[in-house]
Design a protein around this motif. Structure first.
Motif, PDB file in Angstrom:
ATOM      1  N   PHE A 132       0.862  -1.183   0.000  1.00 34.67           N
ATOM      2  CA  PHE A 132       0.000   0.000   0.000  1.00 34.67           C
ATOM      3  C   PHE A 132       0.892   1.225   0.000  1.00 34.67           C
ATOM      4  N   TYR A 133       0.612   2.161  -0.915  1.00 40.56           N
ATOM      5  CA  TYR A 133       1.399   3.383  -1.079  1.00 40.56           C
ATOM      6  C   TYR A 133       0.435   4.554  -1.178  1.00 40.56           C
ATOM      7  N   SER A 134       0.691   5.619  -0.415  1.00 43.13           N
ATOM      8  CA  SER A 134      -0.217   6.762  -0.434  1.00 43.13           C
ATOM      9  C   SER A 134       0.568   8.057  -0.279  1.00 43.13           C
ATOM     10  N   GLU A 135       0.368   8.981  -1.226  1.00 38.73           N
ATOM     11  CA  GLU A 135       1.016  10.278  -1.177  1.00 38.73           C
ATOM     12  C   GLU A 135       0.161  11.284  -0.421  1.00 38.73           C
ATOM     13  N   SER A 136       0.816  12.273   0.141  1.00 37.22           N
ATOM     14  CA  SER A 136       0.122  13.335   0.862  1.00 37.22           C
ATOM     15  C   SER A 136      -0.652  14.224  -0.105  1.00 37.22           C
ATOM     16  N   ASP A 137      -1.521  15.071   0.446  1.00 35.47           N
ATOM     17  CA  ASP A 137      -2.284  16.066  -0.325  1.00 35.47           C
ATOM     18  C   ASP A 137      -3.117  15.421  -1.438  1.00 35.47           C
ATOM     19  N   ASN A 138      -3.730  14.286  -1.111  1.00 39.47           N
ATOM     20  CA  ASN A 138      -4.608  13.599  -2.061  1.00 39.47           C
ATOM     21  C   ASN A 138      -3.907  13.229  -3.357  1.00 39.47           C
ATOM     22  N   GLY A 139      -2.610  12.866  -3.244  1.00 41.92           N
ATOM     23  CA  GLY A 139      -1.855  12.429  -4.412  1.00 41.92           C
ATOM     24  C   GLY A 139      -2.196  10.995  -4.777  1.00 41.92           C
ATOM     25  N   ARG A 159       6.235  -4.383   6.823  1.00 40.97           N
ATOM     26  CA  ARG A 159       7.184  -3.278   6.717  1.00 40.97           C
ATOM     27  C   ARG A 159       6.410  -1.974   6.550  1.00 40.97           C
ATOM     28  N   ALA A 160       6.826  -0.948   7.267  1.00 38.37           N
ATOM     29  CA  ALA A 160       6.212   0.375   7.167  1.00 38.37           C
ATOM     30  C   ALA A 160       7.309   1.409   6.946  1.00 38.37           C
ATOM     31  N   GLY A 161       7.052   2.363   6.071  1.00 34.27           N
ATOM     32  CA  GLY A 161       8.068   3.348   5.763  1.00 34.27           C
ATOM     33  C   GLY A 161       7.496   4.705   5.414  1.00 34.27           C
ATOM     34  N   LEU A 162       8.356   5.713   5.477  1.00 35.27           N
ATOM     35  CA  LEU A 162       8.025   7.080   5.092  1.00 35.27           C
ATOM     36  C   LEU A 162       8.988   7.524   4.005  1.00 35.27           C
ATOM     37  N   MET A 163       8.454   8.151   2.969  1.00 33.22           N
ATOM     38  CA  MET A 163       9.273   8.631   1.861  1.00 33.22           C
ATOM     39  C   MET A 163       9.088  10.137   1.705  1.00 33.22           C
ATOM     40  N   ASP A 175      13.833  22.938  -8.430  1.00 34.65           N
ATOM     41  CA  ASP A 175      13.386  23.580  -9.670  1.00 34.65           C
ATOM     42  C   ASP A 175      14.367  24.623 -10.182  1.00 34.65           C
ATOM     43  N   GLY A 176      15.387  24.940  -9.392  1.00 36.92           N
ATOM     44  CA  GLY A 176      16.281  26.015  -9.781  1.00 36.92           C
ATOM     45  C   GLY A 176      15.753  27.350  -9.295  1.00 36.92           C
ATOM     46  N   ASP A 177      16.121  28.399  -9.990  1.00 36.53           N
ATOM     47  CA  ASP A 177      15.755  29.757  -9.588  1.00 36.53           C
ATOM     48  C   ASP A 177      14.394  30.119 -10.178  1.00 36.53           C
ATOM     49  N   VAL A 178      13.329  29.767  -9.463  1.00 38.08           N
ATOM     50  CA  VAL A 178      11.975  30.081  -9.918  1.00 38.08           C
ATOM     51  C   VAL A 178      11.309  30.954  -8.860  1.00 38.08           C
ATOM     52  N   PRO A 179      10.302  31.724  -9.252  1.00 38.55           N
ATOM     53  CA  PRO A 179       9.620  32.588  -8.280  1.00 38.55           C
ATOM     54  C   PRO A 179       9.000  31.782  -7.147  1.00 38.55           C
ATOM     55  N   ALA A 180       8.997  32.377  -5.964  1.00 37.45           N
ATOM     56  CA  ALA A 180       8.396  31.729  -4.798  1.00 37.45           C
ATOM     57  C   ALA A 180       6.934  31.412  -5.077  1.00 37.45           C
ATOM     58  N   GLY A 181       6.517  30.226  -4.693  1.00 37.31           N
ATOM     59  CA  GLY A 181       5.141  29.809  -4.903  1.00 37.31           C
ATOM     60  C   GLY A 181       4.928  29.043  -6.186  1.00 37.31           C
ATOM     61  N   GLU A 182       5.951  29.047  -7.090  1.00 36.73           N
ATOM     62  CA  GLU A 182       5.836  28.306  -8.346  1.00 36.73           C
ATOM     63  C   GLU A 182       6.712  27.064  -8.354  1.00 36.73           C
ATOM     64  N   ASP A 183       7.411  26.828  -7.262  1.00 39.16           N
ATOM     65  CA  ASP A 183       8.278  25.659  -7.200  1.00 39.16           C
ATOM     66  C   ASP A 183       7.456  24.397  -6.930  1.00 39.16           C
ATOM     67  N   THR A 184       8.029  23.262  -7.240  1.00 39.59           N
ATOM     68  CA  THR A 184       7.354  21.987  -7.028  1.00 39.59           C
ATOM     69  C   THR A 184       7.418  21.624  -5.548  1.00 39.59           C
ATOM     70  N   PRO A 185       6.285  21.424  -4.893  1.00 41.76           N
ATOM     71  CA  PRO A 185       6.314  21.092  -3.468  1.00 41.76           C
ATOM     72  C   PRO A 185       6.852  19.690  -3.232  1.00 41.76           C
ATOM     73  N   ASP A 186       7.365  19.461  -2.018  1.00 39.22           N
ATOM     74  CA  ASP A 186       7.833  18.133  -1.655  1.00 39.22           C
ATOM     75  C   ASP A 186       6.672  17.138  -1.698  1.00 39.22           C
ATOM     76  N   THR A 187       7.013  15.895  -1.985  1.00 39.93           N
ATOM     77  CA  THR A 187       6.038  14.812  -1.940  1.00 39.93           C
ATOM     78  C   THR A 187       6.377  13.899  -0.770  1.00 39.93           C
ATOM     79  N   ASP A 188       5.421  13.705   0.115  1.00 37.23           N
ATOM     80  CA  ASP A 188       5.570  12.772   1.224  1.00 37.23           C
ATOM     81  C   ASP A 188       4.626  11.597   0.997  1.00 37.23           C
TER      82      ASP A 188
END
Length: 431
Positions: A40-47, A396-400, A406-419
């Motif tokens: 079973f694998y589940s991403e945060s933020d309804n991923g 087995r249980a784990g957290l990823m 993204d490099g030098d991109v405007p704040a708020g346009e970067d790719t958020p972390d995936t948990d």
């Protein structure tokens, strides 16, 4: 096909080679050894979420001959990134089918929440001995999902030396895949269009994948085993992701714009379909060592990967198996570090990357985060317990955590972390 398959990590088979006593099960030569597992694998933020049952069955047929069977089912649901990035304005996209649209609010990562997939994969390996020291393993595998079919064959030659303490292997595998995207194959680098409009070149496309592998496994002592592999992979054909897009932005405001694109299609949206090269050469070096301490076992592996797309990566994997009576605890740390592909771009800039006539001035471009510079860290803990002399269960249980640079991109346009959380339960027995 919209998501790279989530693969189970290897178990502790190397421990059996070292005759680790704890949690060991025994079988007669006529028994099938069965391994079952559910992931079973589940991403945060309804991923994306994945549910994956799997079964493996193997049997020694006598005189060194063996057959191995496997079946895996992947059920995936959730919202998957479409390639565009967060913006300060609301963004509207056409679904892959072309029949409807969906809107992402300002500051949100654009995701297609209609994503769902079920994949069934099966395979069989048949090991045939030439003599006591030489054998060949022949394989056949296939998989199917609603927009992707794959069929492959493989052959691996194995030769033992040095009183069977050294094993040399050489393998060749070939896969032929058919990609049948929902709505058809889009015209690469063409604008995404409003619902009801089409810009497709056909219903499906194909690719071939050829893999070579050379390996050597050496027993250093009764307590230490090392393995070294080199692999070469060559892919040709349709390697683009038909569901991924790239945003075209205004050079001043940084917001999505249809300038130029509307000269091509009056109903164009400010996004173009990505395009990747139609060939790829992949290389990797893999090193693994397993050492049996007084009771416990330490397992370490390292993989270096590079290809002609400009991607290179380093993967470190460390496991420590701590014996507890008839059971064991095994913490694991996996760290993955990747450089970006040469054609990865966060977005396209109107006037620089796209001219006034709407032509994209790059041969290949993708903003798929999987091709970006990134790091992934996975921490997990496994517990296994022997039941009698012929079965074992484990969980087995784990957290990823996955972080994209993204490099030098405007704040708020970067790719958020995936948990994500990962849970894997297994049961092994002889029958």
């Amino acid at each position: 096909m919209q998501l790279a398959n989530i693969k189970k990590e290897l178990g502790v088979a190397a421990c059996a080679l070292l005759q680790v006593p704890a949690a060991t099960v025994h079988a007669s030569g006529s028994d099938w050894d069965i391994d079952t597992a559910v992931l079973f694998y589940s991403e945060s933020d309804n991923g994306v979420s994945a549910f994956e049952p799997a079964i493996y069955a193997g049997k020694d047929l006598g005189d060194g001959e063996r057959i191995d069977l496997r079946l895996v089912v992947d059920v995936l649901t959730g919202a998957t990134p479409n390639g565009a990035h967060p913006s300060s304005v609301a963004q509207t996209f056409t679904t892959p089918s072309g029949g409807s649209s969906y809107t992402t609010q300002p500051g949100e990562t654009p995701r297609d929440d209609s994503f769902k997939d079920t994949r069934v994969a099966a395979g069989v390996d048949w090991t045939l001995p030439f003599n006591r020291l030489q054998r060949i393993k022949l394989g056949l595998n296939g998989s199917t999902e609603y927009d992707y079919q794959s069929l492959g064959v493989s052959a691996t030659y194995l030769q033992d030396f040095n009183n069977r303490n050294t094993t040399f292997s050489a393998g060749l595998a070939f896969n032929n895949d058919t990609i049948s995207p929902v709505g058809g194959v889009p015209i690469a680098l063409s604008p995404m269009r409003q619902p009801g409009q089409t810009n497709r070149v056909g219903g499906d496309d194909t690719k071939t994948v050829t893999d070579f592998i050379l390996g050597i496994t050496q027993v250093i002592s009764r307590k230490t085993l090392v393995q070294l592999n080199y692999s070469l992979g060559m892919s040709d054909g349709y390697l683009t992701d038909p569901y991924k897009i790239v945003t075209v932005v205004d050079p001043v405001t940084g917001e999505p714009t249809t300038a130029g694109l509307s000269n091509v299609n009056a109903d164009a949206l400010p996004y173009v379909y990505e395009k990747r090269p139609d060939s790829r050469q992949i290389n990797s070096l893999y090193f693994k060592t397993v050492h049996h301490l007084t009771r416990d076992v330490i397992n370490f592996s390292y993989r270096y990967f590079w290809d002609d797309w400009g991607i290179s990566s380093n993967t470190f994997d460390l496991k420590y198996r701590y014996e507890i009576g008839r059971g064991y605890l095994q913490p694991q740390l996996r760290y993955y570090l990747q450089d970006a592909a040469d054609f990865y771009r966060h977005n396209l800039v109107q006037g620089t990357d796209v001219d006034a006539s709407g032509t994209v001035l790059l041969d290949n471009v993708s903003s798929d985060y999987r091709l970006a510079k990134m790091t992934t860290t996975t921490l997990s803990l496994k517990y296994g317990h022997a039941v009698g002399d012929n079965s074992e269960w484990s969980i087995r249980a784990g957290l990823m955590n996955q972080s994209v640079d993204d490099g030098d991109v405007p704040a708020g346009e970067d790719t958020p972390d995936t948990d994500a959380i990962i849970v894997n339960a297994g049961y092994s027995f002889f029958w």
